[in-house]
Scaffold this active site. Structure first.
Site, PDB file in Angstrom:
ATOM      1  CG  ASP A   1     -31.919  39.539 -55.857  1.00 58.85           C
ATOM      2  OD1 ASP A   1     -31.493  40.693 -56.001  1.00 58.85           O
ATOM      3  OD2 ASP A   1     -31.199  38.526 -56.028  1.00 58.85           O
ATOM      4  CB  ILE A   2     -32.025  35.528 -59.463  1.00 60.14           C
ATOM      5  CG1 ILE A   2     -32.196  34.179 -60.114  1.00 60.14           C
ATOM      6  CG2 ILE A   2     -30.560  35.916 -59.375  1.00 60.14           C
ATOM      7  CD1 ILE A   2     -31.803  34.144 -61.589  1.00 60.14           C
TER       8      ILE A   2
ATOM      9  CB  VAL B   1     -27.858  44.548 -62.751  1.00 63.99           C
ATOM     10  CG1 VAL B   1     -28.737  44.684 -63.993  1.00 63.99           C
ATOM     11  CG2 VAL B   1     -27.656  43.089 -62.384  1.00 63.99           C
TER      12      VAL B   1
ATOM     13  CG  HIS C   1     -31.065  47.122 -59.146  1.00 65.19           C
ATOM     14  ND1 HIS C   1     -30.184  47.430 -60.145  1.00 65.19           N
ATOM     15  CD2 HIS C   1     -30.350  46.469 -58.204  1.00 65.19           C
ATOM     16  CE1 HIS C   1     -28.977  46.974 -59.831  1.00 65.19           C
ATOM     17  NE2 HIS C   1     -29.042  46.405 -58.637  1.00 65.19           N
TER      18      HIS C   1
HETATM   19  P1  DGP Z   1     -26.605  44.963 -57.441  1.00 68.09           P
HETATM   20  O1  DGP Z   1     -25.359  44.338 -56.860  1.00 68.09           O
HETATM   21  O2  DGP Z   1     -27.161  46.031 -56.518  1.00 68.09           O
HETATM   22  O3  DGP Z   1     -26.405  45.443 -58.855  1.00 68.09           O
HETATM   23  O4  DGP Z   1     -27.688  43.811 -57.435  1.00 68.09           O
HETATM   24  C1  DGP Z   1     -28.017  43.042 -58.532  1.00 68.09           C
HETATM   25  C2  DGP Z   1     -29.020  42.023 -58.073  1.00 68.09           C
HETATM   26  O5  DGP Z   1     -29.652  41.479 -59.208  1.00 68.09           O
HETATM   27  C3  DGP Z   1     -28.433  40.851 -57.290  1.00 68.09           C
HETATM   28  O6  DGP Z   1     -28.985  40.851 -55.969  1.00 68.09           O
HETATM   29  C4  DGP Z   1     -28.877  39.611 -58.059  1.00 68.09           C
HETATM   30  C5  DGP Z   1     -29.962  40.136 -58.954  1.00 68.09           C
HETATM   31  N1  DGP Z   1     -30.049  39.468 -60.251  1.00 68.09           N
HETATM   32  C6  DGP Z   1     -29.033  39.310 -61.145  1.00 68.09           C
HETATM   33  N2  DGP Z   1     -29.476  38.671 -62.240  1.00 68.09           N
HETATM   34  C7  DGP Z   1     -30.799  38.442 -62.046  1.00 68.09           C
HETATM   35  C8  DGP Z   1     -31.809  37.829 -62.846  1.00 68.09           C
HETATM   36  O7  DGP Z   1     -31.594  37.369 -63.960  1.00 68.09           O
HETATM   37  N3  DGP Z   1     -33.053  37.777 -62.304  1.00 68.09           N
HETATM   38  C9  DGP Z   1     -33.341  38.279 -61.074  1.00 68.09           C
HETATM   39  N4  DGP Z   1     -34.595  38.174 -60.635  1.00 68.09           N
HETATM   40  N5  DGP Z   1     -32.412  38.885 -60.300  1.00 68.09           N
HETATM   41  C10 DGP Z   1     -31.154  38.960 -60.785  1.00 68.09           C
END
Ligand code: DGP
Length: 124
Positions: free
Chosen positions: A37-38, A104, A108
């Protein structure tokens, strides 16, 4: 905030799957990709996603094949073992929809670990 209509190909995780955006890959197979996660909320915070176009757990459990569903959940366990989290433990989370605060719109599962994670939900 998530869009909960049909699957949209321009979401961030679709771009990661197509290789248009980078990720720190942790695991990949025919049906599944896992990456860091970023914005990690724990020392280990990995996202596991199906490669198919599913908006959410709701969409996935309604439309995905048994093979995709089996592969997805097998991969979640496999990634957790690969990260050596089976002991001392970990937490899984899948946000869905508005109340779940899903950001997103591509399914996930979050895997959190690496420390004691505290109560399951904070009081609002
Ligand atoms: P949710 O709120 O459950 O939809 O979590 C979305 C997650 O996605 C959040 O913890 C941050 C992660 N995230 C958002 N953009 C990116 C990205 O571009 N790369 C990665 N690795 N994670 C991301």
């Amino acid at each position: 905030m998530a869009k909960f209509g049909p699957y949209e190909d321009d979401n961030i995780f679709a771009k990661i799957l197509r290789g248009e955006l980078p990720c720190e890959k942790v695991y990949e197979d025919q049906h599944v990709l896992a990456f860091n996660d970023i914005n990690p909320q724990a020392p280990i915070h990995v996202l596991v996603i199906p490669k198919g176009p599913y908006v959410s757990m709701d969409d996935f459990t309604e439309k995905a094949s048994d093979e995709e569903i089996g592969a997805f959940f097998r991969a979640v366990g496999k990634v957790a073992r690969q990260l050596e989290l089976a002991e001392p433990g970990y937490r899984l989370l899948a946000n869905h929809g508005t109340d779940g605060m899903q950001e997103v719109p591509h399914l996930h599962i979050h895997i959190f670990g690496g420390r004691k994670l505290g109560p399951m939900l904070k009081t609002a």
